[in-house]
Design a protein around this motif. Structure first.
Motif, PDB file in Angstrom:
ATOM      1  N   ILE A  22       0.845  -1.207   0.000  1.00 23.64           N
ATOM      2  CA  ILE A  22       0.000   0.000   0.000  1.00 23.64           C
ATOM      3  C   ILE A  22       0.876   1.251   0.000  1.00 23.64           C
ATOM      4  N   LEU A  23       1.893   1.269   0.855  1.00 23.43           N
ATOM      5  CA  LEU A  23       2.776   2.431   0.920  1.00 23.43           C
ATOM      6  C   LEU A  23       3.531   2.639  -0.388  1.00 23.43           C
ATOM      7  N   ASP A  24       3.945   1.543  -1.029  1.00 23.14           N
ATOM      8  CA  ASP A  24       4.620   1.648  -2.330  1.00 23.14           C
ATOM      9  C   ASP A  24       3.692   2.255  -3.376  1.00 23.14           C
ATOM     10  N   LYS A  25       2.428   1.836  -3.383  1.00 22.46           N
ATOM     11  CA  LYS A  25       1.459   2.371  -4.350  1.00 22.46           C
ATOM     12  C   LYS A  25       1.208   3.855  -4.131  1.00 22.46           C
ATOM     13  N   LEU A  26       1.403   4.303  -2.894  1.00 25.48           N
ATOM     14  CA  LEU A  26       1.228   5.722  -2.578  1.00 25.48           C
ATOM     15  C   LEU A  26       2.522   6.512  -2.732  1.00 25.48           C
ATOM     16  N   ASP A  27       3.545   5.845  -3.255  1.00 25.11           N
ATOM     17  CA  ASP A  27       4.868   6.443  -3.434  1.00 25.11           C
ATOM     18  C   ASP A  27       5.468   6.945  -2.131  1.00 25.11           C
ATOM     19  N   GLU A  28       5.159   6.251  -1.059  1.00 25.24           N
ATOM     20  CA  GLU A  28       5.772   6.551   0.235  1.00 25.24           C
ATOM     21  C   GLU A  28       6.859   5.516   0.477  1.00 25.24           C
ATOM     22  N   ILE A  29       8.051   5.989   0.699  1.00 29.11           N
ATOM     23  CA  ILE A  29       9.191   5.088   0.820  1.00 29.11           C
ATOM     24  C   ILE A  29       9.473   4.799   2.289  1.00 29.11           C
ATOM     25  N   TYR A  30       9.295   3.550   2.668  1.00 34.28           N
ATOM     26  CA  TYR A  30       9.589   3.074   4.008  1.00 34.28           C
ATOM     27  C   TYR A  30      10.394   1.801   3.900  1.00 34.28           C
ATOM     28  N   PHE A  31      11.305   1.613   4.820  1.00 38.93           N
ATOM     29  CA  PHE A  31      12.018   0.348   4.918  1.00 38.93           C
ATOM     30  C   PHE A  31      11.300  -0.524   5.935  1.00 38.93           C
ATOM     31  N   LYS A  32      11.290  -1.817   5.672  1.00 39.49           N
ATOM     32  CA  LYS A  32      10.588  -2.754   6.535  1.00 39.49           C
ATOM     33  C   LYS A  32      11.086  -2.652   7.974  1.00 39.49           C
ATOM     34  N   GLU A  33      12.388  -2.503   8.150  1.00 37.84           N
ATOM     35  CA  GLU A  33      12.969  -2.418   9.492  1.00 37.84           C
ATOM     36  C   GLU A  33      12.467  -1.185  10.242  1.00 37.84           C
ATOM     37  N   ASP A  34      12.288  -0.078   9.501  1.00 35.67           N
ATOM     38  CA  ASP A  34      11.771   1.144  10.133  1.00 35.67           C
ATOM     39  C   ASP A  34      10.332   0.952  10.597  1.00 35.67           C
ATOM     40  N   LEU A  35       9.528   0.278   9.782  1.00 31.21           N
ATOM     41  CA  LEU A  35       8.149   0.005  10.172  1.00 31.21           C
ATOM     42  C   LEU A  35       8.099  -0.908  11.397  1.00 31.21           C
ATOM     43  N   ILE A  36       8.950  -1.914  11.405  1.00 27.19           N
ATOM     44  CA  ILE A  36       9.004  -2.835  12.552  1.00 27.19           C
ATOM     45  C   ILE A  36       9.408  -2.088  13.816  1.00 27.19           C
ATOM     46  N   ASN A  37      10.427  -1.226  13.704  1.00 29.21           N
ATOM     47  CA  ASN A  37      10.861  -0.442  14.874  1.00 29.21           C
ATOM     48  C   ASN A  37       9.766   0.508  15.339  1.00 29.21           C
ATOM     49  N   ASN A  38       9.039   1.089  14.396  1.00 33.21           N
ATOM     50  CA  ASN A  38       7.931   1.979  14.720  1.00 33.21           C
ATOM     51  C   ASN A  38       6.864   1.211  15.494  1.00 33.21           C
ATOM     52  N   ILE A  39       6.508   0.032  15.012  1.00 34.60           N
ATOM     53  CA  ILE A  39       5.497  -0.793  15.675  1.00 34.60           C
ATOM     54  C   ILE A  39       5.970  -1.208  17.058  1.00 34.60           C
ATOM     55  N   LYS A  40       7.215  -1.638  17.156  1.00 37.45           N
ATOM     56  CA  LYS A  40       7.752  -2.053  18.462  1.00 37.45           C
ATOM     57  C   LYS A  40       7.726  -0.901  19.456  1.00 37.45           C
ATOM     58  N   GLY A  41       8.018   0.310  18.977  1.00 35.71           N
ATOM     59  CA  GLY A  41       7.980   1.482  19.845  1.00 35.71           C
ATOM     60  C   GLY A  41       6.573   1.769  20.342  1.00 35.71           C
ATOM     61  N   LEU A  42       5.591   1.639  19.462  1.00 30.57           N
ATOM     62  CA  LEU A  42       4.192   1.849  19.865  1.00 30.57           C
ATOM     63  C   LEU A  42       3.755   0.810  20.898  1.00 30.57           C
ATOM     64  N   VAL A  43       4.126  -0.446  20.658  1.00 33.48           N
ATOM     65  CA  VAL A  43       3.765  -1.506  21.599  1.00 33.48           C
ATOM     66  C   VAL A  43       4.416  -1.231  22.953  1.00 33.48           C
ATOM     67  N   LYS A  44       5.647  -0.771  22.926  1.00 34.30           N
ATOM     68  CA  LYS A  44       6.358  -0.469  24.183  1.00 34.30           C
ATOM     69  C   LYS A  44       5.654   0.652  24.943  1.00 34.30           C
ATOM     70  N   MET A  45       5.226   1.693  24.214  1.00 35.24           N
ATOM     71  CA  MET A  45       4.515   2.789  24.868  1.00 35.24           C
ATOM     72  C   MET A  45       3.233   2.285  25.528  1.00 35.24           C
ATOM     73  N   ALA A  46       2.487   1.444  24.824  1.00 34.05           N
ATOM     74  CA  ALA A  46       1.242   0.904  25.376  1.00 34.05           C
ATOM     75  C   ALA A  46       1.534  -0.013  26.560  1.00 34.05           C
ATOM     76  N   TYR A  47       2.576  -0.810  26.436  1.00 34.36           N
ATOM     77  CA  TYR A  47       2.932  -1.769  27.489  1.00 34.36           C
ATOM     78  C   TYR A  47       3.365  -1.057  28.767  1.00 34.36           C
ATOM     79  N   LEU A  48       4.130   0.021  28.612  1.00 30.96           N
ATOM     80  CA  LEU A  48       4.671   0.724  29.778  1.00 30.96           C
ATOM     81  C   LEU A  48       3.711   1.745  30.375  1.00 30.96           C
ATOM     82  N   SER A  49       2.615   2.013  29.688  1.00 33.40           N
ATOM     83  CA  SER A  49       1.647   2.979  30.198  1.00 33.40           C
ATOM     84  C   SER A  49       1.071   2.496  31.517  1.00 33.40           C
ATOM     85  N   ARG A  50       0.966   3.406  32.465  1.00 31.88           N
ATOM     86  CA  ARG A  50       0.451   3.059  33.784  1.00 31.88           C
ATOM     87  C   ARG A  50      -1.067   3.204  33.876  1.00 31.88           C
TER      88      ARG A  50
END
Length: 147
Positions: A22-50
């Motif tokens: 989908i991102l390629d079709k929209l001409d948005e350039i992302y690397f898979k590793e960056d997306l994975i790190n982004n997702i992991k960061g979001l999960v960490k924020m949710a996990y650590l939320s009090r």
């Protein structure tokens, strides 16, 4: 489950290839590793939320939700979102009229409210008094006009 297990479970069940297409079709350039790190960061924020309530965090095109059910079960939900928005702003032909209450009017209003309360208490003690009943009605009308 610990943080790493939650991150891995969400990533293993998430269709990252479809997101990349989908991102390629929209001409948005992302690397898979960056997306994975982004997702992991979001999960960490949710996990650590009090917060013990439902929470949501978002970053780029991703949103993570964490919910508790009956204090026994927790659910994480990861979503990929694309938004299409339209906004319009324009100058009003006529500005909103705002009523500014000056200090003197505010004092009068307070005094009327005190007088109303005094008359209400007196009327409760003697509800046969037509003068008190009339005062109550007049004060209420004056307060309506002020507001």
């Amino acid at each position: 489950m610990n943080l790493e297990q939650i991150q891995e479970k969400l990533l293993s069940e998430f269709d990252l290839k479809k997101v990349m297409d989908i991102l390629d079709k929209l001409d948005e350039i992302y690397f898979k590793e960056d997306l994975i790190n982004n997702i992991k960061g979001l999960v960490k924020m949710a996990y650590l939320s009090r917060e013990m309530d439902d929470i949501s965090f978002s970053s780029d095109h991703f949103i993570i939700n964490r919910s508790y059910y009956e204090g026994e079960e927790v659910e994480y939900s990861l979503s990929f979102l694309l938004e299409v928005n339209s906004n319009l702003s324009y100058k009003l032909e006529k500005d909103f009229e705002t009523k500014n209450i000056n200090e003197k009017e505010l004092q009068i209003k307070r005094k009327l409210e005190e007088l109303l309360l005094f008359n209400q208490n007196a009327y409760e003690e003697n509800n046969d008094n037509l003068v008190l009943e009339g005062n109550l009605q007049r004060i209420e009308r004056i307060l309506e006009i002020i507001e």
